[in-house]
Design an enzyme around this catalytic site. Structure first.
Site, PDB file in Angstrom:
ATOM      1  N   ASN A  11       0.863  -1.268   0.013  1.00 47.19           N
ATOM      2  CA  ASN A  11       0.072   0.014   0.092  1.00 47.19           C
ATOM      3  C   ASN A  11       0.826   1.242  -0.009  1.00 47.19           C
ATOM      4  OD1 ASN A  11      -1.855   1.945   0.467  1.00 47.19           O
ATOM      5  ND2 ASN A  11      -2.928   1.256   2.398  1.00 47.19           N
ATOM      6  N   LYS A  18       3.240   0.928   3.189  1.00 41.09           N
ATOM      7  CA  LYS A  18       2.905  -0.135   4.043  1.00 41.09           C
ATOM      8  C   LYS A  18       3.073  -1.564   3.447  1.00 41.09           C
ATOM      9  CE  LYS A  18      -0.930  -0.076   6.849  1.00 41.09           C
ATOM     10  NZ  LYS A  18      -2.175   0.506   7.290  1.00 41.09           N
ATOM     11  N   ARG A  92      -2.634  -2.119  -3.205  1.00 45.49           N
ATOM     12  CA  ARG A  92      -3.883  -1.488  -3.155  1.00 45.49           C
ATOM     13  C   ARG A  92      -3.776  -0.221  -4.140  1.00 45.49           C
ATOM     14  NH1 ARG A  92      -5.432   3.001   1.495  1.00 45.49           N
ATOM     15  NH2 ARG A  92      -7.427   3.199   0.605  1.00 45.49           N
ATOM     16  N   HIS A 181     -12.849   2.718   0.197  1.00 51.28           N
ATOM     17  CA  HIS A 181     -12.851   1.578   1.252  1.00 51.28           C
ATOM     18  C   HIS A 181     -13.509   0.361   0.934  1.00 51.28           C
ATOM     19  CE1 HIS A 181     -12.499   5.160   4.293  1.00 51.28           C
ATOM     20  NE2 HIS A 181     -11.421   4.737   3.864  1.00 51.28           N
ATOM     21  N   LEU A 210     -14.592   3.266  10.085  1.00 48.62           N
ATOM     22  CA  LEU A 210     -14.294   4.538  10.960  1.00 48.62           C
ATOM     23  C   LEU A 210     -12.860   4.618  11.272  1.00 48.62           C
ATOM     24  CD1 LEU A 210     -17.424   4.846  13.446  1.00 48.62           C
ATOM     25  CD2 LEU A 210     -17.119   5.959  11.240  1.00 48.62           C
ATOM     26  N   GLY A 213      -9.641   7.908   7.586  1.00 50.12           N
ATOM     27  CA  GLY A 213     -10.532   8.299   6.816  1.00 50.12           C
ATOM     28  C   GLY A 213     -11.843   7.436   7.170  1.00 50.12           C
ATOM     29  N   ARG A 242     -10.593  15.467   7.342  1.00 49.66           N
ATOM     30  CA  ARG A 242     -11.474  15.849   6.040  1.00 49.66           C
ATOM     31  C   ARG A 242     -12.853  16.066   6.870  1.00 49.66           C
ATOM     32  NH1 ARG A 242     -10.449  10.215   2.835  1.00 49.66           N
ATOM     33  NH2 ARG A 242      -8.524  10.085   4.174  1.00 49.66           N
ATOM     34  N   ASP A 283      -6.073  12.844  15.840  1.00 48.66           N
ATOM     35  CA  ASP A 283      -6.273  11.523  16.287  1.00 48.66           C
ATOM     36  C   ASP A 283      -7.191  11.332  17.363  1.00 48.66           C
ATOM     37  OD1 ASP A 283      -3.941   8.895  16.772  1.00 48.66           O
ATOM     38  OD2 ASP A 283      -5.313   9.279  18.292  1.00 48.66           O
ATOM     39  N   ARG A 285      -7.851   9.320  19.891  1.00 54.26           N
ATOM     40  CA  ARG A 285      -7.347   9.170  21.257  1.00 54.26           C
ATOM     41  C   ARG A 285      -7.080  10.639  21.813  1.00 54.26           C
ATOM     42  NH1 ARG A 285      -3.762   4.213  19.452  1.00 54.26           N
ATOM     43  NH2 ARG A 285      -3.823   5.906  17.893  1.00 54.26           N
ATOM     44  N   GLY A 333     -13.736   2.686  14.715  1.00 52.89           N
ATOM     45  CA  GLY A 333     -15.114   1.804  15.028  1.00 52.89           C
ATOM     46  C   GLY A 333     -14.857   0.634  15.708  1.00 52.89           C
ATOM     47  N   GLU A 334     -13.315   0.070  15.847  1.00 52.15           N
ATOM     48  CA  GLU A 334     -13.076  -1.152  16.290  1.00 52.15           C
ATOM     49  C   GLU A 334     -12.743  -0.966  17.942  1.00 52.15           C
ATOM     50  OE1 GLU A 334     -10.001  -3.398  14.424  1.00 52.15           O
ATOM     51  OE2 GLU A 334     -10.915  -2.785  12.340  1.00 52.15           O
ATOM     52  N   GLU A 385      -7.862  -5.330   5.550  1.00 48.92           N
ATOM     53  CA  GLU A 385      -7.548  -5.279   3.792  1.00 48.92           C
ATOM     54  C   GLU A 385      -6.652  -6.050   3.066  1.00 48.92           C
ATOM     55  OE1 GLU A 385      -9.204  -0.781   5.403  1.00 48.92           O
ATOM     56  OE2 GLU A 385      -8.028  -0.677   3.444  1.00 48.92           O
TER      57      GLU A 385
HETATM   58  P1  AMP Z   1      -7.208   3.684  11.017  1.00 44.91           P
HETATM   59  O1  AMP Z   1      -7.173   4.726   9.934  1.00 44.91           O
HETATM   60  O2  AMP Z   1      -8.146   2.543  10.721  1.00 44.91           O
HETATM   61  O3  AMP Z   1      -5.793   3.172  11.349  1.00 44.91           O
HETATM   62  O4  AMP Z   1      -7.521   4.450  12.323  1.00 44.91           O
HETATM   63  C1  AMP Z   1      -6.984   5.405  12.825  1.00 44.91           C
HETATM   64  C2  AMP Z   1      -7.809   6.013  13.949  1.00 44.91           C
HETATM   65  O5  AMP Z   1      -8.210   5.161  14.989  1.00 44.91           O
HETATM   66  C3  AMP Z   1      -7.182   7.228  14.640  1.00 44.91           C
HETATM   67  O6  AMP Z   1      -7.973   8.350  14.824  1.00 44.91           O
HETATM   68  C4  AMP Z   1      -7.048   6.548  16.113  1.00 44.91           C
HETATM   69  O7  AMP Z   1      -7.035   7.511  17.197  1.00 44.91           O
HETATM   70  C5  AMP Z   1      -8.246   5.817  16.163  1.00 44.91           C
HETATM   71  N1  AMP Z   1      -7.935   4.720  17.268  1.00 44.91           N
HETATM   72  C6  AMP Z   1      -6.945   3.709  17.309  1.00 44.91           C
HETATM   73  N2  AMP Z   1      -7.092   3.141  18.621  1.00 44.91           N
HETATM   74  C7  AMP Z   1      -7.874   3.883  19.216  1.00 44.91           C
HETATM   75  C8  AMP Z   1      -8.724   3.593  20.420  1.00 44.91           C
HETATM   76  N3  AMP Z   1      -7.994   2.626  21.526  1.00 44.91           N
HETATM   77  N4  AMP Z   1      -9.660   4.416  20.807  1.00 44.91           N
HETATM   78  C9  AMP Z   1     -10.021   5.106  20.200  1.00 44.91           C
HETATM   79  N5  AMP Z   1      -9.529   5.623  18.918  1.00 44.91           N
HETATM   80  C10 AMP Z   1      -8.536   4.789  18.466  1.00 44.91           C
END
Ligand code: AMP
Length: 427
Positions: A11, A18, A92, A181, A210, A213, A242, A283, A285, A333-334, A385
């Site tokens: 990717n 990546k 990708r 996505h 979520l 992006g 965004r 971010d 968090r 989301g996770e 993915e």
């Molecule tokens: P991704 O693009 O799927 O890697 O997601 C990145 C986003 O997931 C970032 O905004 C991270 O802050 C958020 N994220 C990762 N771990 C956590 C967590 N434990 N709690 C809340 N958000 C998280």
């Protein structure tokens, strides 16, 4: 695991790569890593193979140099990719335009077509092409397959994919809703059917991807009928940097009143909007830490984020005529039980409930978070993915291993036969 079973998934971003070397059958990861800051004064590679992590910091001139460094590290850690070979490389690719809508064996013509689509995805496709060209030079004997972020949504119903602007202008400039996505939405919705032990053809699903992006999709019987991203990955939900849906009149207003040019507008919409634009951090968090510290701007950013999620959920439930499963995936989301609970709060009248204990459980596996017997299943499903891309690539190069090889011809820029690979999905 011998190398011949493995697929290398790549990717490529504008200054990063990546990668993951994995077994498409089992999903077992032999090695993975990230090359960062390509073209800057000091680049970096972090490579993980089993319990071993290799880190290098040195100038990395371009993508080819980055991949060469990665292949050298692979050789040192027991995977001589160039010597022993791998089954395939899966790339990708963000935008397939109207040309590509299934995993495609890469040839010179395919690379040229992907390059031509750069107008539609100027931030992504050129980097994808650079990654493909470098890998082809470094691993000349290995078949390479492009897997497109837009592919899953190619067959969106006309009413969902059409922008209500001058049809001639839209046609002349390939302006339609493409969706992104797709690999992730396809993979996750397929997993939902497995987890629920239901025939995917019987399910009406809403999937929220979520991450940094973010996008939503409405899927009926395994096929998407709507998705939140459009011509570009800017439309739809609020994201890290965004803003998702805005009044397009804002652009003309900024051009006239603040003398913004196209570059400044793109910078604003791609990098300084969304959670970041409202709160200063992108971010999630960090956003949560700011909210906990009583920061009002962070609170508002969160509220706008949730408001948009709920608006899409409502729209998609109506489009689907009801919903059987709502699923959360990707980084936010996770991991954010709070987002899942807030997105679905107060909807028990629609049969939608989140069980607090299940929602807050520290479980990494795909799982139900609705109460037992609830009319609507709510799930958390980790996206993968890389696995979906590896499976799609494997299927293209060895059709006997789980699927029929899809053939296509291109006439000019239009593909004339349409068949989708079932092997996986993606962004
Ligand atoms: P991704 O693009 O799927 O890697 O997601 C990145 C986003 O997931 C970032 O905004 C991270 O802050 C958020 N994220 C990762 N771990 C956590 C967590 N434990 N709690 C809340 N958000 C998280």
């Amino acid at each position: 695991m011998s190398n011949d079973d493995l697929v290398l998934v790549i990717n490529s971003g504008s200054s990063s790569i990546k990668y993951q070397l994995l077994d498409p059958e089992t999903g077992a990861v032999a090695a993975s890593g990230l090359v960062e800051r390509i073209g800057e004064r000091e680049g970096a590679v972090e490579h993980r193979a089993g319990d071993r992590t290799v880190r290098r910091t040195e100038p990395i001139a371009d993508h080819k140099a980055g991949l060469q460094l990665v292949f050298d590290i692979f050789a040192e850690t027991g995977h001589d990719l160039a010597g022993a070979g791998v089954r395939a490389v899966g790339h990708r690719v963000v935008h397939g335009g109207e040309v590509f809508y299934e995993p495609t064996l890469i040839t010179d013509d395919v690379v040229e077509e992907i390059s031509k689509l750069s107008d539609l995805a100027p931030l992504h496709n050129p980097a994808n092409v650079t990654g493909i060209e470098s890998t082809r030079e470094l691993l000349p004997g290995v078949p390479q397959v492009a897997v497109f972020d837009t592919a899953f949504f190619h067959g969106l119903p006309e009413a969902a994919r059409t922008y209500a602007i001058d049809a001639k202008i839209a046609a002349a400039h390939s302006i339609r809703r493409y969706g992104f996505h797709g690999t992730s939405h396809e993979y996750v919705s397929g997993r939902v059917a497995e987890v629920l032990d239901r025939d995917p053809n019987t399910l009406r699903q809403v999937v929220f991807h979520l991450g940094n992006g973010a996008s939503a999709s409405a899927i009926r019987g395994g096929q998407p009928i709507d998705t939140s991203m459009g011509l570009t990955p800017l439309e739809g939900l609020v994201m890290g940097t965004r803003g998702g849906d805005i009044d397009p009149g804002i652009i003309g207003h900024l051009v006239r009143s603040a003398h913004f040019d196209a570059d400044r507008i793109e910078e604003l919409l791609n990098r300084n909007s969304g959670i970041k634009g409202l709160s200063g951090v992108n971010d999630f968090r960090e956003l949560q830490r700011l909210i906990d510290a009583g920061d009002d701007a962070a609170r508002l950013a969160y509220d706008v984020y949730i408001h948009r999620l709920r608006r899409y959920l409502g729209a998609y439930m109506i489009e689907l005529g009801g919903v059987d499963a709502i699923t959360f995936t990707a980084g936010v989301g996770e991991n954010s039980a709070q987002v899942r609970a807030d997105a679905l709060a107060g909807l028990s009248g629609f049969g939608i409930e989140v069980d607090p204990a299940r929602n807050n459980a520290a479980d990494r596996a795909a799982r139900l978070i609705s109460p037992p017997g609830a009319p609507v299943a709510v799930l958390v499903v980790p996206t993968n993915e890389e696995l979906a891309i590896a499976r799609a690539a494997r299927q293209v190069v060895s059709p006997s291993s789980g699927g029929v090889r899809r053939q296509h011809r291109m006439t000019g820029t239009k593909r004339v036969e349409h068949a989708r690979a079932d092997g996986g999905d993606m962004p």
